[in-house]
Design an enzyme around this catalytic site. Structure first.
Site, PDB file in Angstrom:
ATOM      1  CG  HIS A   1      -3.885  -1.654  -1.449  1.00  0.00           C
ATOM      2  ND1 HIS A   1      -4.944  -2.492  -1.744  1.00  0.00           N
ATOM      3  CD2 HIS A   1      -4.313  -0.861  -0.439  1.00  0.00           C
ATOM      4  CE1 HIS A   1      -5.964  -2.222  -0.936  1.00  0.00           C
ATOM      5  NE2 HIS A   1      -5.598  -1.230  -0.125  1.00  0.00           N
TER       6      HIS A   1
ATOM      7  CG  MET B   1      -8.550   7.030   2.791  1.00  0.00           C
ATOM      8  SD  MET B   1      -7.609   7.155   4.318  1.00  0.00           S
ATOM      9  CE  MET B   1      -6.671   5.634   4.254  1.00  0.00           C
TER      10      MET B   1
ATOM     11  CG  MET C   1     -11.478   3.090   2.448  1.00  0.00           C
ATOM     12  SD  MET C   1      -9.927   3.131   3.352  1.00  0.00           S
ATOM     13  CE  MET C   1      -8.786   3.069   1.993  1.00  0.00           C
TER      14      MET C   1
ATOM     15  CG  MET D   1     -11.521  -2.743   5.781  1.00  0.00           C
ATOM     16  SD  MET D   1     -10.056  -2.267   4.845  1.00  0.00           S
ATOM     17  CE  MET D   1      -8.962  -1.627   6.117  1.00  0.00           C
TER      18      MET D   1
ATOM     19  CB  SER E   1      -0.893   0.016   1.241  1.00  0.00           C
ATOM     20  OG  SER E   1      -1.440   1.318   1.389  1.00  0.00           O
TER      21      SER E   1
ATOM     22  CG  HIS F   1      -9.393  -0.092  -0.183  1.00  0.00           C
ATOM     23  ND1 HIS F   1      -8.770  -0.236   1.032  1.00  0.00           N
ATOM     24  CD2 HIS F   1     -10.731  -0.093   0.087  1.00  0.00           C
ATOM     25  CE1 HIS F   1      -9.674  -0.328   1.991  1.00  0.00           C
ATOM     26  NE2 HIS F   1     -10.872  -0.236   1.441  1.00  0.00           N
TER      27      HIS F   1
ATOM     28  CG  ASP G   1      -5.195   2.216   1.268  1.00  0.00           C
ATOM     29  OD1 ASP G   1      -6.140   1.402   1.173  1.00  0.00           O
ATOM     30  OD2 ASP G   1      -4.048   1.892   1.608  1.00  0.00           O
TER      31      ASP G   1
ATOM     32  CG  ASP H   1      -6.224  -2.888   3.404  1.00  0.00           C
ATOM     33  OD1 ASP H   1      -5.101  -2.606   3.855  1.00  0.00           O
ATOM     34  OD2 ASP H   1      -6.895  -2.104   2.700  1.00  0.00           O
TER      35      ASP H   1
END
Ligand code: DX5
Ligand code: ZN
Length: 216
Positions: free
Chosen positions: A33, A37, A68, A137, A8, A66, A35, A175
């Site tokens: 990966h 957000m 979020m 998660m 990540s 991913h 993330d 994750d």
């Protein structure tokens, strides 16, 4: 059973992101990966489309994104256009999950669903055959470097049973809080893909850490 590693970049050095991507290119990592957000779905803001677009130009591995964020449906095409290969949305953020998964496939990407630590895997029983991956998660989403939630091992085993029972072709990705100790038990429990952020980028030798994590 596969043993894939998806570092990540949330824990990468953003002053020198190109160097960290080059390290991943050279490593035995399988995916990268991301993330994303939005500060609404999770209590943190990270990065978005422009970062993915730039990394895509130099990365030699599939981009594992991913999301979020709330309303992920609005962003399926923009993430495809930025270079995402795998797009994962949160179960908790999708009212019409079946439609969302269909839209991700329509754009030519692999589709994943992520479950927060409190969301039971059995809620996926009527959609598991449509999923390329399930991301569990093992920390509350929003931050790197948190402590692994032990109940995750049970969830992996339950999810594995569901996948076998439904004869689905779905990968299990985990994750949060992954290290050699948790990684070993996760692979033994049935996980196929491990995300690792702080454990890889905080180590003295990230190349070696990725290689060793694959072999735990
Ligand atoms: C947390 C993110 C994770 C995070 C993992 O919201 O989804 O991908 O980067 O970080 P570590 O591996 O440091 O727990
Ligand atoms: Zn993640």
């Amino acid at each position: 059973m596969s043993r894939l590693i998806s570092p990540s970049i949330l824990s990468a050095n953003f002053n020198n992101l190109g160097r960290d991507i080059e390290m991943i290119n050279l490593s035995e990592a399988d995916w990268i990966h991301f993330d994303v957000m939005d500060g609404v779905f999770v209590p943190n803001i990270s990065f978005g489309l422009p970062v993915i677009q730039h990394v895509k130009k130099v990365a030699t591995k599939p981009l594992d994104v991913h999301l979020m964020i709330v309303n992920p449906d609005h962003f399926i095409k923009p993430f495809r256009d930025s270079g995402a290969d795998i797009l994962t949305v949160h179960y908790e953020a999708c009212t019409h999950l079946h439609r969302t998964i269909g839209a991700i496939h329509q754009e030519g990407m692999k589709a994943g669903v992520c479950l927060n630590p409190h969301t039971p895997v059995l809620l996926l029983e009527d959609i598991i055959n449509d999923l390329d991956l399930v991301l569990l998660m093992s920390v509350n989403p929003g931050f790197g470097g948190q402590k692994f939630i032990l109940n995750t091992y049970q969830k992996v085993m339950r999810l594995k049973r569901l996948i076998i029972e439904k004869q689905a072709n779905t990968l299990i990705e985990i994750d949060g809080g992954v290290n050699f100790e948790t990684g070993k038990l996760l692979f033994e429990s049935g996980a196929d893909v491990l995300v690792a952020g702080s454990f890889v980028f905080g180590s003295n030798d990230p190349l070696r850490t990725i290689k060793d994590l694959k072999m735990v």
